[in-house]
Design a protein around this motif. Structure first.
Motif, PDB file in Angstrom:
ATOM      1  N   ASP A 251       1.000  -1.234  -0.015  1.00 56.16           N
ATOM      2  CA  ASP A 251       0.066  -0.032   0.085  1.00 56.16           C
ATOM      3  C   ASP A 251       0.920   1.116  -0.042  1.00 56.16           C
ATOM      4  O   ASP A 251       0.719   2.195  -0.805  1.00 56.16           O
ATOM      5  CB  ASP A 251      -0.884   0.108   1.186  1.00 56.16           C
ATOM      6  CG  ASP A 251      -1.929   1.160   1.261  1.00 56.16           C
ATOM      7  OD1 ASP A 251      -2.467   1.603   0.436  1.00 56.16           O
ATOM      8  OD2 ASP A 251      -1.716   1.954   2.324  1.00 56.16           O
ATOM      9  N   THR A 254       2.716   1.549  -3.506  1.00 54.08           N
ATOM     10  CA  THR A 254       1.836   1.920  -4.544  1.00 54.08           C
ATOM     11  C   THR A 254       1.712   3.590  -4.258  1.00 54.08           C
ATOM     12  O   THR A 254       1.364   4.096  -5.500  1.00 54.08           O
ATOM     13  CB  THR A 254       0.673   1.154  -4.697  1.00 54.08           C
ATOM     14  OG1 THR A 254       0.006   1.250  -3.447  1.00 54.08           O
ATOM     15  CG2 THR A 254       0.783  -0.451  -5.245  1.00 54.08           C
ATOM     16  N   SER A 289      -3.095  -6.636  -3.138  1.00 55.80           N
ATOM     17  CA  SER A 289      -3.122  -5.321  -2.764  1.00 55.80           C
ATOM     18  C   SER A 289      -3.066  -4.127  -4.003  1.00 55.80           C
ATOM     19  O   SER A 289      -2.926  -3.035  -3.753  1.00 55.80           O
ATOM     20  CB  SER A 289      -1.920  -4.838  -1.908  1.00 55.80           C
ATOM     21  OG  SER A 289      -1.745  -5.790  -0.709  1.00 55.80           O
ATOM     22  N   GLY A 290      -3.354  -4.697  -5.013  1.00 61.09           N
ATOM     23  CA  GLY A 290      -3.465  -4.091  -6.400  1.00 61.09           C
ATOM     24  C   GLY A 290      -1.971  -3.463  -6.989  1.00 61.09           C
ATOM     25  O   GLY A 290      -2.161  -2.540  -7.537  1.00 61.09           O
ATOM     26  N   GLU A 293      -2.094  -3.816 -10.745  1.00 62.69           N
ATOM     27  CA  GLU A 293      -3.062  -2.787 -11.317  1.00 62.69           C
ATOM     28  C   GLU A 293      -2.344  -1.454 -11.193  1.00 62.69           C
ATOM     29  O   GLU A 293      -2.405  -0.567 -12.438  1.00 62.69           O
ATOM     30  CB  GLU A 293      -4.545  -2.831 -10.457  1.00 62.69           C
ATOM     31  CG  GLU A 293      -5.298  -4.074 -10.633  1.00 62.69           C
ATOM     32  CD  GLU A 293      -4.791  -5.311  -9.940  1.00 62.69           C
ATOM     33  OE1 GLU A 293      -5.559  -6.296 -10.183  1.00 62.69           O
ATOM     34  OE2 GLU A 293      -3.788  -5.281  -9.372  1.00 62.69           O
ATOM     35  N   CYS A 334      -4.945 -11.869 -11.073  1.00 61.90           N
ATOM     36  CA  CYS A 334      -4.766 -11.091 -12.269  1.00 61.90           C
ATOM     37  C   CYS A 334      -5.625 -11.248 -13.245  1.00 61.90           C
ATOM     38  O   CYS A 334      -5.941 -10.425 -14.257  1.00 61.90           O
ATOM     39  CB  CYS A 334      -3.389 -10.936 -12.574  1.00 61.90           C
ATOM     40  SG  CYS A 334      -2.220 -10.040 -11.218  1.00 61.90           S
TER      41      CYS A 334
END
Length: 632
Positions: A251, A254, A289-290, A293, A334
């Motif tokens: 987190d 990113t 946690s992305g 992306e 994903c």
């Protein structure tokens, strides 16, 4: 069921930087090869260079006296006098020591020759350590002095021996951002490229504190930069990865990636993500946690430009996504049943004009195609035409890595039987045959493997390809590839597959006419059991179908003595001997070959097998003896 390959971006092998100065070189790297290339070279290089040469911040400048200093303050005598005054001081009295520390700091900031070494020789390091240990009002200035000293590699060991690292670490808990900045820089520079000290830092608990500092002061760029560089230096260590696995570091990273002010900051963050992503645990955390992306979004924002820094960021980020897809769970997340944002972006990469994105896109598709369910969904959603178009773009003087990756993707997609039928109906084999003219061994190797996968269990496809004179001629050339054993092996395996799966007299005659039988006989003596079996089975089928076409090649290649030796080999694999018996049985059904079997005394070798520990092998040997006219 075929074995799926994982598409890799390339190997990371980046030397650590020393104290070179100047603007980091962000030129685009070389072509990515079989598995990760390297994309992270830039990030690590920039991280190391920036670490050592971070400029004094405004906060640091503010800590110095406001009035202008007389020229004498920079003279050697002034530094020596200041160092002497500090060394004889018995108490940490700010009013007395601060002017002398100002003089020392000025010499260091002005890059006075050997200033850092003089500081060490003066013997004041214990005094500096005491100031930090007692958390005096001078601590912030002392930390800055140590940070500037530690730019010089020669003074780092003396700093460690004086216990400066141990007394600096507790100051990472300060709520003074200037103190945090000076402390972070001092520790980072002293411990740079010192694995023992770095391990001690991790053991002392600095990892959670670094993450917390970035979380508490996310917009303090100099401070965030120090924390990122520290993580970059520590991220290769297993102990650091274990510590970070317990924190929500994805987190924080990113967040900083999205607000990164320049390519250098982006590359440091990408380097950290790349190092941590080698842990399967963190791979999954990143996916949840992305992180993929966020990387994909960054690529979208940078696409279309020509800035070399941005192109480098695209390369690193796309390689990193491919790396994260190596984990089964992270890959599946994903993919998102074919509707995941990352998967959709990967499809667009295949159609990009950026060769690096094309390459990463093909590798990513190969990774997504690691299970039958995904393969079927991808075929339903039309991925194959994009791959074929991409391959055709690179047929003549194209990128070898893109061709290799595209064929890997097609091979994996062709593993499910239902996909094979559909891909054949869509003319896949015809379109990829355009790559036959490639003179690059990696492409030849992957093309042969893909064609072999396409005909696996597909009689019609094997029949069509087995009658193709142009294809057979090219396969014959590759069966004799002296400089590439992989190409030679795959060519022979495809030849055997055409006979095994077509079981057609036309294909057998075409292979014999093309002089392919001798290559199959040679393959039967391979060191690889699977290749031996494939060759022996193909020869047995060919003999049963058209012995007349096989007789002469068998004699010329001395097949029968070779089979006799194979049966008598005391360490030969049972499955190979069983396949050899299958071929002998096929030959025994021919009157001409039966005589030749007797002429080499094959019955003697068969008799020795009748009491073999494998009952299946013994039974087969007895049956062939009967066929040859000896019931014993």
């Amino acid at each position: 069921m075929g074995l799926r390959e994982r598409g890799k971006g390339g190997e990371r092998n980046t030397p650590r930087e020393t104290q070179s100065r100047g603007t980091p070189d962000l030129r685009k790297g070389g072509t990515q090869t079989h598995a990760r290339t390297h994309a992270y070279t830039y990030a690590r290089t920039h991280a190391r260079t920036a670490h050592i040469h971070t400029r004094c911040s405004q906060a640091e400048a503010a800590s110095q006296p406001g009035e202008s200093r007389p020229a004498a303050m920079t003279d050697t005598d002034s530094l020596s006098e200041a160092l002497k005054a500090i060394s004889v001081s018995t108490e940490l009295i700010e009013e007395e020591l601060k002017p002398h520390l100002d003089t020392v700091l000025a010499s260091l900031l002005e890059k006075k020759k050997d200033a850092a070494v003089e500081v060490v020789r003066s013997g004041i390091l214990p005094t500096l350590a005491l100031a930090l240990r007692t958390r005096s009002s001078l601590s912030c200035q002392v930390a800055l002095v140590v940070a500037e000293m530690a730019r010089e590699a020669a003074v780092r060991d003396p700093c460690i021996e004086a216990g400066l690292v141990k007394v600096l670490v507790p100051h990472l808990n300060s709520n003074n951002q200037e103190m945090l900045l000076n402390t972070g820089r001092a520790i980072g520079r002293i411990c740079f490229d010192n694995s023992y000290q770095q391990d001690q830092l991790v053991q002392s608990g600095v990892i959670p504190r670094l993450v917390t500092i970035m979380r508490e002061y996310p917009e303090n760029d100099p401070l965030v930069n120090v924390c990122l560089l520290a993580l970059c230096n520590l991220a290769d260590m297993d102990s650091a990865r274990e510590a970070l696995a317990e924190l929500d570091v994805a987190d924080v990273l990113t967040t900083q990636l999205k607000r990164a002010p320049d390519a250098e900051r982006r590359h440091v963050i990408l380097e950290i993500l790349g190092s941590l992503g080698e842990s399967d645990t963190l791979k999954l955390q990143f996916a949840e946690s992305g992180v993929p992306e966020a990387l994909s979004e960054m690529i979208r924002c940078l696409q279309g430009g020509s800035d070399p820094h941005d192109l480098c960021s695209i390369k690193i980020a796309s390689n990193l996504i491919v790396s994260l897809l190596l984990g089964d769970e992270s890959m599946q997340k994903c993919f998102g049943e074919g509707s995941g944002l990352v998967y959709q972006d990967v499809l667009s990469w295949l159609q990009s004009s950026n060769t690096q994105l094309q390459l990463s896109g093909a590798l990513a598709i190969a990774n997504f195609a690691r299970n039958d369910s995904n393969c079927v969904k991808m075929l339903d959603r039309g991925v194959v035409p994009h791959i074929l178009t991409l391959l055709e773009q690179h047929v003549d003087e194209g990128d070898v890595s893109v061709q290799h990756a595209g064929l890997s993707a097609l091979r994996n997609l062709a593993i499910p039987a239902t996909n094979k039928v559909r891909m054949l109906e869509d003319g896949v084999t015809e379109r990829i045959k355009t790559l036959l003219r490639s003179d690059m061994p990696p492409v030849q190797f992957k093309l042969l493997g893909t064609l072999r996968m396409m005909v696996d269990g597909q009689e019609e496809a094997a029949l069509v390809l087995g009658r193709d004179a142009v294809l057979l001629a090219r396969i014959m050339e590759w069966c004799e590839a002296k400089d590439h054993a992989g190409v030679r092996g795959e060519a022979c395996r495809l030849l055997a597959a055409l006979i095994r799966h077509s079981r057609s007299p036309e294909v057998v005659r075409a292979v014999a006419k093309a002089d392919g039988v001798r290559h199959l006989i040679s393959m039967a003596t391979s060191e690889h059991v699977i290749m031996q079996n494939e060759a022996l089975v193909a020869l047995a089928i060919a003999s049963a179908i058209d012995i007349e076409s096989m007789k002469d090649p068998f004699r010329e290649s001395e097949l029968l003595p070779m089979l006799k030796k194979m049966l008598e080999d005391p360490v030969g694999a049972v499955e190979v001997k069983f396949s050899a018996l299958g071929l002998i049985c096929s030959l025994a059904n021919s009157s001409v070959m039966k005589e030749e079997l007797n002429s080499v005394d094959m019955k003697e070798s068969l008799s020795k097998l009748t009491d073999h520990s494998s009952s299946k092998l013994a039974s087969q040997a007895s049956s062939i003896l009967t066929l040859l006219g000896d019931a014993s």
